[in-house]
Design an enzyme around this catalytic site. Structure first.
Site, short mmCIF file in Angstrom:
data_model
loop_
_atom_site.label_atom_id
_atom_site.label_comp_id
_atom_site.label_asym_id
_atom_site.label_seq_id
_atom_site.Cartn_x
_atom_site.Cartn_y
_atom_site.Cartn_z
N THR A 180 18.46 14.89 -14.57
CA THR A 180 19.12 15.15 -15.28
C THR A 180 19.32 16.93 -16.01
O THR A 180 18.29 17.19 -16.60
CB THR A 180 19.91 14.31 -16.17
OG1 THR A 180 20.61 14.54 -16.97
CG2 THR A 180 17.97 14.32 -17.00
N GLU A 324 18.62 8.50 -17.65
CA GLU A 324 17.66 8.11 -18.51
C GLU A 324 17.60 6.38 -18.93
O GLU A 324 16.22 5.90 -17.96
CB GLU A 324 17.71 8.42 -19.68
CG GLU A 324 17.19 10.49 -19.98
CD GLU A 324 18.29 11.24 -19.90
OE1 GLU A 324 19.62 10.58 -19.01
OE2 GLU A 324 18.53 12.33 -19.73
N LYS A 434 30.63 18.49 -19.14
CA LYS A 434 30.84 17.95 -17.71
C LYS A 434 32.25 17.43 -17.15
O LYS A 434 33.33 17.42 -17.78
CB LYS A 434 31.17 16.24 -18.17
CG LYS A 434 30.04 15.55 -17.35
CD LYS A 434 29.67 14.23 -17.99
CE LYS A 434 28.54 13.61 -17.29
NZ LYS A 434 28.42 12.25 -17.10
N TRP A 439 27.54 18.46 -14.68
CA TRP A 439 27.24 19.20 -16.24
C TRP A 439 26.86 20.55 -15.50
O TRP A 439 26.51 21.58 -14.41
CB TRP A 439 25.92 18.77 -16.53
CG TRP A 439 25.49 16.79 -17.20
CD1 TRP A 439 24.30 16.28 -16.79
CD2 TRP A 439 26.37 16.63 -17.81
NE1 TRP A 439 24.91 15.34 -17.12
CE2 TRP A 439 25.62 15.12 -17.93
CE3 TRP A 439 26.92 17.32 -19.27
CZ2 TRP A 439 26.21 14.73 -19.17
CZ3 TRP A 439 27.64 16.29 -20.24
CH2 TRP A 439 26.75 15.68 -20.36
P1 ADP Z 1 26.32 9.99 -15.86
O1 ADP Z 1 27.58 10.50 -15.48
O2 ADP Z 1 26.01 8.49 -14.02
O3 ADP Z 1 26.56 8.44 -16.70
P2 ADP Z 1 24.12 11.21 -17.39
O4 ADP Z 1 23.36 11.96 -17.25
O5 ADP Z 1 24.71 12.35 -15.88
O6 ADP Z 1 24.53 10.10 -16.24
O7 ADP Z 1 25.44 11.21 -18.11
C1 ADP Z 1 24.80 10.94 -18.89
C2 ADP Z 1 26.59 11.42 -20.22
O8 ADP Z 1 27.25 11.23 -19.57
C3 ADP Z 1 26.12 10.58 -21.31
O9 ADP Z 1 25.42 10.70 -22.57
C4 ADP Z 1 27.45 11.17 -22.12
O10 ADP Z 1 27.55 12.12 -22.33
C5 ADP Z 1 28.73 10.47 -20.61
N1 ADP Z 1 28.90 9.70 -20.31
C6 ADP Z 1 28.64 8.90 -19.67
N2 ADP Z 1 29.37 8.06 -19.71
C7 ADP Z 1 30.34 8.11 -20.12
C8 ADP Z 1 31.82 7.18 -20.83
N3 ADP Z 1 32.34 6.21 -19.89
N4 ADP Z 1 32.55 8.17 -21.78
C9 ADP Z 1 32.34 9.34 -21.92
N5 ADP Z 1 30.67 9.71 -22.15
C10 ADP Z 1 30.15 9.09 -21.17
#
Ligand code: ADP
Length: 550
Positions: A180, A324, A434, A439
């Site tokens: 990540t 995570e 994002k 990211w």
């Molecule tokens: P993924 O994008 O697969 O969920 P990542 O580890 O790349 O996993 O990103 C996690 C982060 O993305 C979270 O800590 C949060 O900041 C953001 N995030 C994930 N899901 C959401 C959601 N439904 N709404 C807003 N932010 C989200």
């Protein structure tokens, strides 16, 4: 204690292959559509396991993939972990330097790579020091690659036995791995043990998760290099569902065609994917009648998207998760006592990130270190723990110290919790952007910009964007007497050398001073507030800034 029925992945494969031997796995591969059954899937996966043995892959070895969503990639999902090795899915959209670091840090022995991604991997290999030393490559198809010295996958497994004597694997054995991207420094590795993937699968199968059954047709659009496509290939197999894989860089048209032709009932992806489909549907006649559920996650689902799908008779489940956490944390199911509430109330709840799935615990800590009230108003950082939440980063003691406390993962997401227990993300403590589900490190970009001699200070912030959710904008304090246009083009050229196109700031704004906090750090919050009216709109971002283009 090791044993055949420990919490490991293999029984999911056993069940699907024996109870649903004729159920199909369909894939839009680069060399055409591939369609076969669970029974053949098990045979090919066994061939892969035998080939890995012959190649010298042993228990505990890491095997990388550099691939989109397709059936061969899915074969590695069970084939690699079920021999006791570890499947490391690498995000091909990352800058080359991150890819080099990741492969080296994980000590990958072998990497499976898509034909379409071979040029990208070859460029990371060409620029590497010794990060790829001793790494072998297998290219996903029947032909050789022009870009990399790699064995074609079909030759790799050809002639191998279609049965495999699967070993008993300890549930604590690492089975998967994903990196990540953090605020600063290199990406952080998260290892998934057999038990974590097992418990994540079982929890997502519950009605409070993302249940999948033998009458479902499941299409993960979320990439398989993103936390195992949110675990869907495992959940769908455990449920005996038909799988549909959309292949390399799927366009809205491909997604629409697969939904129509294969009768997809459940699909999942980031908001950008669904915005693309919605736009496509406004211009084409698309039959979405089989579609029952769309999982929207990775970034917040706009309410208008939930309403649009409601109009099509499709339920949006808004999900929140993290790399995570294998990754699912919460899902926005309506509690039973809200089923009679008016549509607006329901929509408000469904637009939040939802209710924690069974098995997880959370608390929300405010800036004074106190737990907040569940009133939908107070906010703080979300802390979480549970069987599929990692307890550490791979080989990163300093990150462990910052991100874990007393067995809790500190998520960096700032949330409220309402009286019904729905969490809502209201801010993010981590200084990252994002864009379309991927990211971008603002700190890394601003350091790169500040490396230019004519820049005295620079801050990069995420600005809301209709299609990509967020895009980077750089705020630059130029040195004395610097000519604006020259500086902008020099910065852009400089960034292009080290970063993929979709990382480049959409705009470079000149300011007199970067606002600072009391402790002298850049105050991104102040910049965001000051320039809040600069929200970018569709059309300002070049089409080729899309994360899947580079
Ligand atoms: P993924 O994008 O697969 O969920 P990542 O580890 O790349 O996993 O990103 C996690 C982060 O993305 C979270 O800590 C949060 O900041 C953001 N995030 C994930 N899901 C959401 C959601 N439904 N709404 C807003 N932010 C989200």
């Amino acid at each position: 204690m090791p044993g055949g029925t420990d919490q490991t992945l293999r029984p999911f494969l056993w069940r699907a292959a024996n109870l649903y031997s004729d159920t199909e796995i369909v894939s839009r591969n680069h060399d055409g559509m591939q369609r076969y059954t669970y029974s053949e899937y098990e045979q090919r996966t066994s061939q892969l396991a035998n080939a890995l043995d012959e190649h010298g892959i042993e228990e505990g070895d890491r095997v990388g993939t550099f691939c989109w969503n397709h059936s061969r990639h899915f074969e590695t999902y069970f084939g690699v972990p079920s021999i006791g090795a570890q499947l490391h899915t690498i995000n091909p959209l990352l800058p080359d330097a991150h890819i080099q670091y990741i492969v080296d840090n994980a000590d990958d022995q072998l990497i499976f790579v898509d034909h379409s991604l071979a040029p990208k991997l070859a460029s990371a290999v060409a620029d590497a020091d010794d990060e790829f030393e001793g790494v072998d490559f297998v290219v996903m198809g029947s032909e050789e690659s022009e870009h990399l010295e790699a064995t074609p996958y079909e030759s790799f497994i050809e002639g191998q036995e279609t049965e495999y004597d699967w070993p008993d694997i300890d549930e604590e054995q690492p089975a998967g791995m994903c990196y990540t991207s953090g605020t600063t420094g290199n990406p952080k590795g998260v290892e998934y043990t057999q038990q974590m993937l097992w418990s994540h699968t079982m929890a997502t199968l519950t009605p409070q998760g993302i249940p999948m059954a033998d009458d479902d047709v499941v299409m993960p659009v979320v990439p398989m290099f993103h936390v195992n496509a949110w675990g869907m290939p495992f959940t769908a197999t455990a449920g005996g569902s038909k799988h549909v894989y959309p292949g390399p860089s799927p366009e809205p048209e491909d997604i629409a065609n697969l939904i129509e032709n294969e009768g997809v009932t459940i699909s999942a992806g980031v908001p950008t994917v669904w915005l693309g489909l919605m736009e496509y549907c406004s211009e084409h006649d698309v039959d979405l009648s089989t579609l029952e559920t769309v999982i929207v996650g990775g970034s917040a689902a706009p309410k208008s998207m939930i309403e649009w799908f409601d109009d099509q008779g499709v339920e949006v489940l808004h999900a929140w998760g993290m790399t995570e956490m294998s990754p699912i944390g919460s899902v926005s199911h309506l509690k039973s006592d809200l089923r009679d509430a008016d549509y607006e109330t329901q929509l408000e709840k469904r637009g939040k990130q939802g209710l924690m799935v069974p098995g997880l615990e959370f608390k929300v800590i405010d800036e004074n270190g106190e737990e907040i009230a569940w009133d939908g108003e107070e906010f703080g950082e979300l802390w979480i723990r549970g069987p599929w939440v990692t307890k550490e980063y791979f080989k990163r003691p300093e990150a462990n110290e910052a991100d874990f406390e007393d067995g809790w993962l500190k998520t960096g997401d700032v949330v409220t919790v309402d009286e019904d227990g729905y969490i809502q993300i209201v801010d993010r403590e981590k200084d990252v952007i994002k864009s379309g589900g991927e990211w971008i490190s603002s700190v890394e970009l601003e350091n790169a910009v500040m490396a230019h001699d004519d820049v005295s200070e620079a801050a990069v912030v995420g600005v809301p964007h209709e299609r990509w959710q967020e895009r980077p904008v750089a705020f630059v304090v130029p040195g004395e007497g610097v000519e604006r246009e020259t500086l902008v083009s020099e910065i852009t050229e400089m960034l292009k050398d080290d970063y993929p196109k979709w990382w480049l700031p959409d705009e470079i704004e000149f300011i007199e001073e970067v606002p600072k906090t009391a402790t002298g750090k850049f105050s991104k919050k102040d910049i965001r507030e000051e320039y809040a009216d600069q929200s970018l709109v569709e059309g300002q971002v070049p089409e080729d800034a899309a994360p899947d283009q580079d």
